[in-house]
Design a protein around this motif. Structure first.
Motif, PDB file in Angstrom:
ATOM      1  N   ALA A 155      -9.288   6.280   4.267  1.00 15.12           N
ATOM      2  CA  ALA A 155     -10.454   6.632   3.444  1.00 15.12           C
ATOM      3  C   ALA A 155     -10.113   7.737   2.447  1.00 15.12           C
ATOM      4  CB  ALA A 155     -11.613   7.057   4.333  1.00 15.12           C
ATOM      5  N   LEU A 156      -9.196   8.631   2.808  1.00  6.41           N
ATOM      6  CA  LEU A 156      -8.803   9.723   1.925  1.00  6.41           C
ATOM      7  C   LEU A 156      -7.712   9.326   0.937  1.00  6.41           C
ATOM      8  CD1 LEU A 156      -8.724  12.701   4.473  1.00  6.41           C
ATOM      9  CD2 LEU A 156     -10.455  12.236   2.728  1.00  6.41           C
ATOM     10  N   SER A 157      -7.128   8.140   1.102  1.00  2.81           N
ATOM     11  CA  SER A 157      -6.069   7.669   0.218  1.00  2.81           C
ATOM     12  C   SER A 157      -6.650   7.038  -1.043  1.00  2.81           C
ATOM     13  CB  SER A 157      -5.192   6.638   0.940  1.00  2.81           C
ATOM     14  OG  SER A 157      -4.613   7.168   2.099  1.00  2.81           O
ATOM     15  N   ALA A 158      -5.839   6.991  -2.087  1.00  5.03           N
ATOM     16  CA  ALA A 158      -6.257   6.328  -3.321  1.00  5.03           C
ATOM     17  C   ALA A 158      -6.139   4.814  -3.162  1.00  5.03           C
ATOM     18  CB  ALA A 158      -5.389   6.798  -4.480  1.00  5.03           C
ATOM     19  N   GLU A 159      -7.018   4.079  -3.836  1.00  9.84           N
ATOM     20  CA  GLU A 159      -6.861   2.625  -3.898  1.00  9.84           C
ATOM     21  C   GLU A 159      -5.749   2.311  -4.900  1.00  9.84           C
ATOM     22  OE1 GLU A 159      -6.437  -0.685  -3.129  1.00  9.84           O
ATOM     23  OE2 GLU A 159      -8.310  -0.149  -2.120  1.00  9.84           O
ATOM     24  N   THR A 160      -4.800   1.482  -4.503  1.00 11.15           N
ATOM     25  CA  THR A 160      -3.570   1.321  -5.298  1.00 11.15           C
ATOM     26  C   THR A 160      -3.310  -0.097  -5.794  1.00 11.15           C
ATOM     27  OG1 THR A 160      -2.270   0.901  -3.295  1.00 11.15           O
ATOM     28  CG2 THR A 160      -2.465   3.204  -4.016  1.00 11.15           C
ATOM     29  N   HIS A 161      -4.148  -1.077  -5.437  1.00  7.59           N
ATOM     30  CA  HIS A 161      -3.744  -2.465  -5.678  1.00  7.59           C
ATOM     31  C   HIS A 161      -3.686  -2.826  -7.156  1.00  7.59           C
ATOM     32  CE1 HIS A 161      -8.039  -3.183  -6.176  1.00  7.59           C
ATOM     33  NE2 HIS A 161      -7.842  -4.467  -6.397  1.00  7.59           N
ATOM     34  N   ARG A 162      -4.288  -2.007  -8.038  1.00  3.54           N
ATOM     35  CA  ARG A 162      -4.211  -2.275  -9.472  1.00  3.54           C
ATOM     36  C   ARG A 162      -3.327  -1.288 -10.220  1.00  3.54           C
ATOM     37  NH1 ARG A 162      -7.454  -6.368 -10.688  1.00  3.54           N
ATOM     38  NH2 ARG A 162      -9.330  -6.734  -9.439  1.00  3.54           N
ATOM     39  N   SER A 163      -2.584  -0.457  -9.508  1.00  3.45           N
ATOM     40  CA  SER A 163      -1.753   0.537 -10.164  1.00  3.45           C
ATOM     41  C   SER A 163      -0.343  -0.010 -10.404  1.00  3.45           C
ATOM     42  CB  SER A 163      -1.687   1.811  -9.320  1.00  3.45           C
ATOM     43  OG  SER A 163      -1.196   1.533  -8.026  1.00  3.45           O
ATOM     44  N   THR A 164       0.349   0.599 -11.350  1.00  3.71           N
ATOM     45  CA  THR A 164       1.700   0.162 -11.687  1.00  3.71           C
ATOM     46  C   THR A 164       2.710   0.696 -10.679  1.00  3.71           C
ATOM     47  OG1 THR A 164       3.376   0.092 -13.430  1.00  3.71           O
ATOM     48  CG2 THR A 164       2.138   2.136 -13.192  1.00  3.71           C
ATOM     49  N   ILE A 165       3.834   0.009 -10.537  1.00  8.69           N
ATOM     50  CA  ILE A 165       4.913   0.546  -9.711  1.00  8.69           C
ATOM     51  C   ILE A 165       6.146   0.840 -10.558  1.00  8.69           C
ATOM     52  CG2 ILE A 165       4.137  -0.555  -7.577  1.00  8.69           C
ATOM     53  CD1 ILE A 165       6.377  -2.645  -8.005  1.00  8.69           C
ATOM     54  N   GLU A 166       6.036   0.686 -11.875  1.00 12.19           N
ATOM     55  CA  GLU A 166       7.132   1.041 -12.759  1.00 12.19           C
ATOM     56  C   GLU A 166       7.236   2.561 -12.859  1.00 12.19           C
ATOM     57  OE1 GLU A 166       9.209  -1.009 -14.263  1.00 12.19           O
ATOM     58  OE2 GLU A 166       8.259  -2.900 -13.693  1.00 12.19           O
ATOM     59  N   GLU A 167       8.431   3.048 -13.168  1.00 11.45           N
ATOM     60  CA  GLU A 167       8.622   4.497 -13.304  1.00 11.45           C
ATOM     61  C   GLU A 167       7.941   4.963 -14.584  1.00 11.45           C
ATOM     62  OE1 GLU A 167       9.662   8.280 -12.431  1.00 11.45           O
ATOM     63  OE2 GLU A 167       9.809   6.508 -11.176  1.00 11.45           O
ATOM     64  N   PHE A 172       0.828  -1.205   0.000  1.00  8.98           N
ATOM     65  CA  PHE A 172       0.000   0.000   0.000  1.00  8.98           C
ATOM     66  C   PHE A 172       0.864   1.258   0.000  1.00  8.98           C
ATOM     67  CE2 PHE A 172      -3.360   2.523   2.600  1.00  8.98           C
ATOM     68  CZ  PHE A 172      -3.829   3.123   1.447  1.00  8.98           C
ATOM     69  N   PHE A 173       1.806   1.346   0.930  1.00  6.33           N
ATOM     70  CA  PHE A 173       2.650   2.535   1.024  1.00  6.33           C
ATOM     71  C   PHE A 173       3.591   2.648  -0.171  1.00  6.33           C
ATOM     72  CE2 PHE A 173       2.521   3.273   5.923  1.00  6.33           C
ATOM     73  CZ  PHE A 173       1.137   3.308   5.862  1.00  6.33           C
ATOM     74  N   SER A 174       4.113   1.526  -0.650  1.00 10.57           N
ATOM     75  CA  SER A 174       5.013   1.554  -1.810  1.00 10.57           C
ATOM     76  C   SER A 174       4.301   2.071  -3.046  1.00 10.57           C
ATOM     77  CB  SER A 174       5.568   0.150  -2.085  1.00 10.57           C
ATOM     78  OG  SER A 174       6.305  -0.337  -0.991  1.00 10.57           O
ATOM     79  N   GLU A 175       3.056   1.672  -3.216  1.00  9.81           N
ATOM     80  CA  GLU A 175       2.288   2.048  -4.405  1.00  9.81           C
ATOM     81  C   GLU A 175       1.858   3.508  -4.397  1.00  9.81           C
ATOM     82  OE1 GLU A 175       0.497  -2.486  -4.734  1.00  9.81           O
ATOM     83  OE2 GLU A 175      -0.656  -0.884  -3.781  1.00  9.81           O
ATOM     84  N   LEU A 176       1.979   4.178  -3.277  1.00  7.28           N
ATOM     85  CA  LEU A 176       1.598   5.587  -3.190  1.00  7.28           C
ATOM     86  C   LEU A 176       2.633   6.517  -3.798  1.00  7.28           C
ATOM     87  CD1 LEU A 176       0.179   5.780   0.471  1.00  7.28           C
ATOM     88  CD2 LEU A 176      -1.146   5.948  -1.648  1.00  7.28           C
ATOM     89  N   PHE A 177       3.855   5.999  -4.108  1.00  5.81           N
ATOM     90  CA  PHE A 177       4.949   6.856  -4.550  1.00  5.81           C
ATOM     91  C   PHE A 177       5.560   6.345  -5.854  1.00  5.81           C
ATOM     92  CE2 PHE A 177       4.594   7.082   0.047  1.00  5.81           C
ATOM     93  CZ  PHE A 177       4.496   8.448   0.262  1.00  5.81           C
ATOM     94  N   SER A 178       6.100   7.270  -6.647  1.00  6.00           N
ATOM     95  CA  SER A 178       6.758   6.894  -7.891  1.00  6.00           C
ATOM     96  C   SER A 178       8.080   6.186  -7.597  1.00  6.00           C
ATOM     97  CB  SER A 178       7.007   8.134  -8.750  1.00  6.00           C
ATOM     98  OG  SER A 178       7.759   9.105  -8.029  1.00  6.00           O
ATOM     99  N   ALA A 179       8.556   5.397  -8.555  1.00 10.41           N
ATOM    100  CA  ALA A 179       9.703   4.506  -8.323  1.00 10.41           C
ATOM    101  C   ALA A 179      10.962   5.268  -7.920  1.00 10.41           C
ATOM    102  CB  ALA A 179       9.969   3.669  -9.573  1.00 10.41           C
TER     103      ALA A 179
END
Length: 439
Positions: free
Chosen positions: A427-439, A364-371
């Motif tokens: 609740a205020l955070s984005a849902e991230t489980h389907r987002s990319t973690i590539e730069e 969750f926390f990793s997906e909140l930020f760009s690579a």
């Protein structure tokens, strides 16, 4: 912020899956050793340090002083996160993990060699605080590197599961530290206070050697390697992440308030409460920690895997709410003074609540930020909360107990406040489980 990830299996051949397991296992072993070192201090602060390093105080005041030194380690964690996050985003995740393990191991072993107040007076708590600061500095950089190695090696649809592996290193570290302390605490009081309490700390020398050898066997993160190949590293990661992701840093920190703060209430503070306030043998509470830690080794990855299917936010919010619902029952069950109820009081919130937050947290926390800024961003959000939540919760809980002359209800109210902060933040955070973690 996030671009939908390509979830095809073709992008992640079977060799990558094998590498995912290898890296996740190496991260698990490394974080287990780091958390073993860090948790030893919490257990000793609850059972030993008030008597050996603050003997001139009233027992409850001495415990507050011991927990104050416990909190000092959390103050150093954001500093470690900033320093190691900077170099982790500049030169790589893997190299930072060697340094963090060495710093933590040397500081922990040194605590086992410290003279006590009766030998050198006020210098003994000063040295104790210095070693605790070093522990916090090392752990501040450890978490970001370990979880990023696991998450960035993982297949896109299994990041929650593999990211939970270094997370359960906390439960293994708690299990090992509690098991060792439980064994030495059964010795006669004189032997325990004179030398036996030192043994768990000195064992860190051996564990660090094992951890370093294992970490040499894994490859650098492929996501970071791609950033390097594109020459896209940030010159000042911490400055850039504060400019580009201030909201996500604050939301990540808020999401940790219940997870981190309540964890130390259910573990560190509970030991003191059971042994000093309820006058129950400390081994009973330690047994409860052993049971909960063992169960969570298996429960944590299940919560992480569930977050891969239904999302990070619903699983995380469930965990916070479960902890809030169990706040008042936690103290009611402890008050029975029955071993089985004490074990249940510790195990239920940790397995149903804390693990549901902690399992998906790495992904969750990793997906909140760009690579290119991920080490700095995830570390800063994670470690900031450590200062205001986990570092202060045993101290605040003990202070509230003293203020109410032993009544635990204000502590339960404080726990629910932490839960509310977390629920709103997630609740205020984005849902991230389907987002990319590539730069």
């Amino acid at each position: 912020m996030a671009v939908p990830a390509v979830s095809s299996v073709e992008a992640h051949p079977q060799s990558t899956y094998r590498e995912s397991v290898k890296v996740a296992l190496a991260s698990l072993i490394g974080t287990s050793i780091e958390w073993y070192d860090f948790f030893l201090y919490g257990t000793a602060a609850a059972l030993v340090f008030n008597k050996l390093f603050f003997p001139t105080f009233d027992p409850l005041v001495g415990t507050i002083a011991a927990f104050a030194t416990f909190a000092v380690g959390f103050i150093a964690r954001p500093i470690g996160g900033i320093v190691f996050g900077h170099y982790g985003d500049r030169i790589g995740r893997k190299n930072m993990l060697y340094l963090t393990l060495l710093i933590m191991g040397i500081a922990t072993a040194a605590i086992g060699l410290l003279p006590t107040y009766s030998s050198i007076g006020v210098w003994s708590p000063i040295l104790l605080v210095t070693m605790r600061l070093a522990q916090g500095f090392g752990l501040g950089g450890e978490w970001g590197g370990a979880v990023l190695m696991a998450v960035e090696h993982a297949p896109p649809n299994r990041r929650g599961f593999y990211g939970s592996w270094p997370q359960i290193g906390a439960y293994i570290g708690l299990l090992l530290s509690t098991l060792v302390f439980r064994y030495v605490s059964k010795m006669p009081e004189g032997d325990f206070l004179s030398w036996a309490w030192r043994v768990p700390f000195l064992l860190s020398f051996l564990l660090v050697g094992v951890g370093l050898w294992i970490r040499m066997k894994v490859a650098e993160s492929p996501v970071f390697e791609k950033v390097k190949q594109q020459k896209h590293e940030s010159r000042m990661p911490i400055v850039e992440v504060l400019k580009k992701h201030p909201k996500n840093i604050l939301l990540a920190a808020g999401a940790r308030f219940a997870e981190n703060g309540l964890f130390y209430v259910f573990t560190t503070f509970a030991l003191t409460y059971v042994s000093t306030q309820l006058k129950v043998d400390r081994v009973i509470a330690l047994n409860g920690l052993l049971i909960a830690s063992f169960v969570n080794i298996f429960v944590g990855p299940l919560w992480g895997a569930l977050s891969d299917r239904i999302g990070r936010r619903p699983v995380y919010i469930w965990g916070a709410v479960a902890c809030g619902l169990l706040a008042f029952p936690f103290f009611s069950m402890l008050a029975t003074r029955q071993p089985a109820m004490i074990w249940l009081a510790i195990a239920l919130p940790l397995c149903l609540g804390h693990a549901a937050m902690y399992g998906p947290q790495a992904s969750f926390f990793s997906e909140l930020f760009s690579a290119r800024l991920r080490y700095s961003g995830a570390s800063l959000g994670y470690q900031l909360a450590s200062v205001f939540a986990g570092g202060l919760s045993p101290l605040i809980a003990t202070g509230l107990l003293a203020w109410t002359d032993g009544k635990p209800w204000p502590i339960a109210v404080y726990m629910i406040v932490l839960v509310l902060i977390t629920v709103v933040s997630v609740a205020l955070s984005a849902e991230t489980h389907r987002s990319t973690i590539e730069e």
